[in-house]
Design a protein around this motif. Structure first.
Motif, PDB file in Angstrom:
ATOM      1  N   GLY A  64       1.967  14.088  -9.418  1.00  0.00           N
ATOM      2  CA  GLY A  64       0.777  14.761  -9.323  1.00  0.00           C
ATOM      3  C   GLY A  64      -0.082  13.884  -8.210  1.00  0.00           C
ATOM      4  N   LYS A  65      -1.563  14.304  -8.116  1.00  0.00           N
ATOM      5  CA  LYS A  65      -2.168  13.635  -7.254  1.00  0.00           C
ATOM      6  C   LYS A  65      -2.745  12.312  -7.806  1.00  0.00           C
ATOM      7  CE  LYS A  65      -3.770  18.034  -5.177  1.00  0.00           C
ATOM      8  NZ  LYS A  65      -5.091  18.741  -5.194  1.00  0.00           N
ATOM      9  N   TYR A  66      -2.808  11.108  -6.814  1.00  0.00           N
ATOM     10  CA  TYR A  66      -3.200   9.866  -7.226  1.00  0.00           C
ATOM     11  C   TYR A  66      -4.114   9.231  -5.941  1.00  0.00           C
ATOM     12  CZ  TYR A  66       0.839   7.924  -4.717  1.00  0.00           C
ATOM     13  OH  TYR A  66       1.820   7.680  -3.827  1.00  0.00           O
ATOM     14  N   VAL A  67      -4.655   8.146  -6.192  1.00  0.00           N
ATOM     15  CA  VAL A  67      -5.487   7.590  -5.081  1.00  0.00           C
ATOM     16  C   VAL A  67      -5.005   6.378  -4.607  1.00  0.00           C
ATOM     17  CG1 VAL A  67      -7.748   8.432  -5.774  1.00  0.00           C
ATOM     18  CG2 VAL A  67      -7.108   6.468  -6.636  1.00  0.00           C
ATOM     19  N   ARG A  68      -4.932   6.227  -3.103  1.00  0.00           N
ATOM     20  CA  ARG A  68      -4.504   5.111  -2.678  1.00  0.00           C
ATOM     21  C   ARG A  68      -5.304   4.653  -1.405  1.00  0.00           C
ATOM     22  NH1 ARG A  68       1.809   4.715  -0.683  1.00  0.00           N
ATOM     23  NH2 ARG A  68       1.827   2.661  -0.851  1.00  0.00           N
ATOM     24  N   THR A  69      -5.458   3.486  -0.961  1.00  0.00           N
ATOM     25  CA  THR A  69      -6.338   3.055   0.224  1.00  0.00           C
ATOM     26  C   THR A  69      -5.561   3.190   1.413  1.00  0.00           C
ATOM     27  OG1 THR A  69      -5.709   0.786  -0.151  1.00  0.00           O
ATOM     28  CG2 THR A  69      -8.018   1.674  -1.130  1.00  0.00           C
ATOM     29  N   TYR A  70      -6.430   3.389   2.748  1.00  0.00           N
ATOM     30  CA  TYR A  70      -5.761   3.728   3.691  1.00  0.00           C
ATOM     31  C   TYR A  70      -6.588   2.885   4.712  1.00  0.00           C
ATOM     32  CZ  TYR A  70      -3.778   6.326   7.678  1.00  0.00           C
ATOM     33  OH  TYR A  70      -2.991   6.654   8.932  1.00  0.00           O
ATOM     34  N   GLY A  73      -4.301   2.554   9.987  1.00  0.00           N
ATOM     35  CA  GLY A  73      -3.293   3.554   9.968  1.00  0.00           C
ATOM     36  C   GLY A  73      -2.174   3.427   8.936  1.00  0.00           C
ATOM     37  N   TYR A  74      -2.309   2.892   7.941  1.00  0.00           N
ATOM     38  CA  TYR A  74      -1.365   2.524   6.910  1.00  0.00           C
ATOM     39  C   TYR A  74      -1.901   2.835   5.702  1.00  0.00           C
ATOM     40  CZ  TYR A  74       1.279   0.382  10.745  1.00  0.00           C
ATOM     41  OH  TYR A  74       1.802   0.129  11.817  1.00  0.00           O
ATOM     42  N   TRP A  75      -1.133   3.276   4.597  1.00  0.00           N
ATOM     43  CA  TRP A  75      -1.461   3.335   3.259  1.00  0.00           C
ATOM     44  C   TRP A  75      -0.990   1.899   2.639  1.00  0.00           C
ATOM     45  CZ3 TRP A  75      -3.947   7.238   1.263  1.00  0.00           C
ATOM     46  CH2 TRP A  75      -4.215   8.384   2.095  1.00  0.00           C
ATOM     47  N   ASN A  76      -1.825   1.479   1.761  1.00  0.00           N
ATOM     48  CA  ASN A  76      -1.506   0.212   1.237  1.00  0.00           C
ATOM     49  C   ASN A  76      -2.141   0.224  -0.118  1.00  0.00           C
ATOM     50  OD1 ASN A  76      -4.495  -0.292   1.227  1.00  0.00           O
ATOM     51  ND2 ASN A  76      -4.334  -0.738   3.492  1.00  0.00           N
ATOM     52  N   ASP A  77      -1.993  -0.982  -0.742  1.00  0.00           N
ATOM     53  CA  ASP A  77      -2.131  -0.873  -2.346  1.00  0.00           C
ATOM     54  C   ASP A  77      -3.582  -1.894  -2.329  1.00  0.00           C
ATOM     55  OD1 ASP A  77      -0.097   0.606  -3.063  1.00  0.00           O
ATOM     56  OD2 ASP A  77       1.394  -1.192  -2.925  1.00  0.00           O
ATOM     57  N   ASN A  78      -4.481  -1.903  -1.945  1.00  0.00           N
ATOM     58  CA  ASN A  78      -5.675  -2.544  -2.110  1.00  0.00           C
ATOM     59  C   ASN A  78      -6.325  -2.383  -3.443  1.00  0.00           C
ATOM     60  OD1 ASN A  78      -5.477  -3.409   0.774  1.00  0.00           O
ATOM     61  ND2 ASN A  78      -7.471  -2.643   1.389  1.00  0.00           N
ATOM     62  N   LEU A  79      -6.174  -1.073  -3.879  1.00  0.00           N
ATOM     63  CA  LEU A  79      -6.884  -1.122  -5.319  1.00  0.00           C
ATOM     64  C   LEU A  79      -6.406  -1.773  -6.431  1.00  0.00           C
ATOM     65  CD1 LEU A  79      -7.044   2.992  -5.192  1.00  0.00           C
ATOM     66  CD2 LEU A  79      -8.781   1.370  -5.142  1.00  0.00           C
ATOM     67  N   LEU A  80      -4.967  -2.210  -6.152  1.00  0.00           N
ATOM     68  CA  LEU A  80      -4.356  -3.024  -7.267  1.00  0.00           C
ATOM     69  C   LEU A  80      -4.804  -4.464  -6.866  1.00  0.00           C
ATOM     70  CD1 LEU A  80      -0.791  -1.435  -7.370  1.00  0.00           C
ATOM     71  CD2 LEU A  80      -2.525  -1.231  -9.185  1.00  0.00           C
TER      72      LEU A  80
END
Length: 87
Positions: A64-70, A73-80
């Protein structure tokens, strides 16, 4: 529309952490609430890690849908990288 900083997250799991809630100074929402707010254009969300801004976006995954940081120009894992929200 408000531009809201995310300063903490709640997560479950160990090997593959799963974010359940995002929060800030005076708020804490479920991932589903944040996804709905982004998709409805009600709010934008971002993190500041190491003085660098990363916007929170919605990603469709197998579960399903989830959130991620961008950022840059790249998706990354800043939330973690954020601390756990206070109880």
């Amino acid at each position: 529309m408000a531009d809201v900083q995310v300063t903490c997250v709640d997560r479950v799991g160990s090997a593959h952490e799963h974010i359940t809630h995002l929060g800030g100074a005076s708020w804490k929402w479920t991932v589903q609430q944040v996804v709905a707010s982004i998709e409805n254009g009600t709010n934008t969300f971002y993190t500041l890690v190491g003085g660098k801004r990363a916007d929170v976006g919605v990603v469709k995954g197998q579960s399903g849908k989830y959130v991620r940081t961008y950022a840059d120009g790249y998706w990354n894992d800043n939330l973690l990288a954020l601390p756990a929200c206070a109880r």
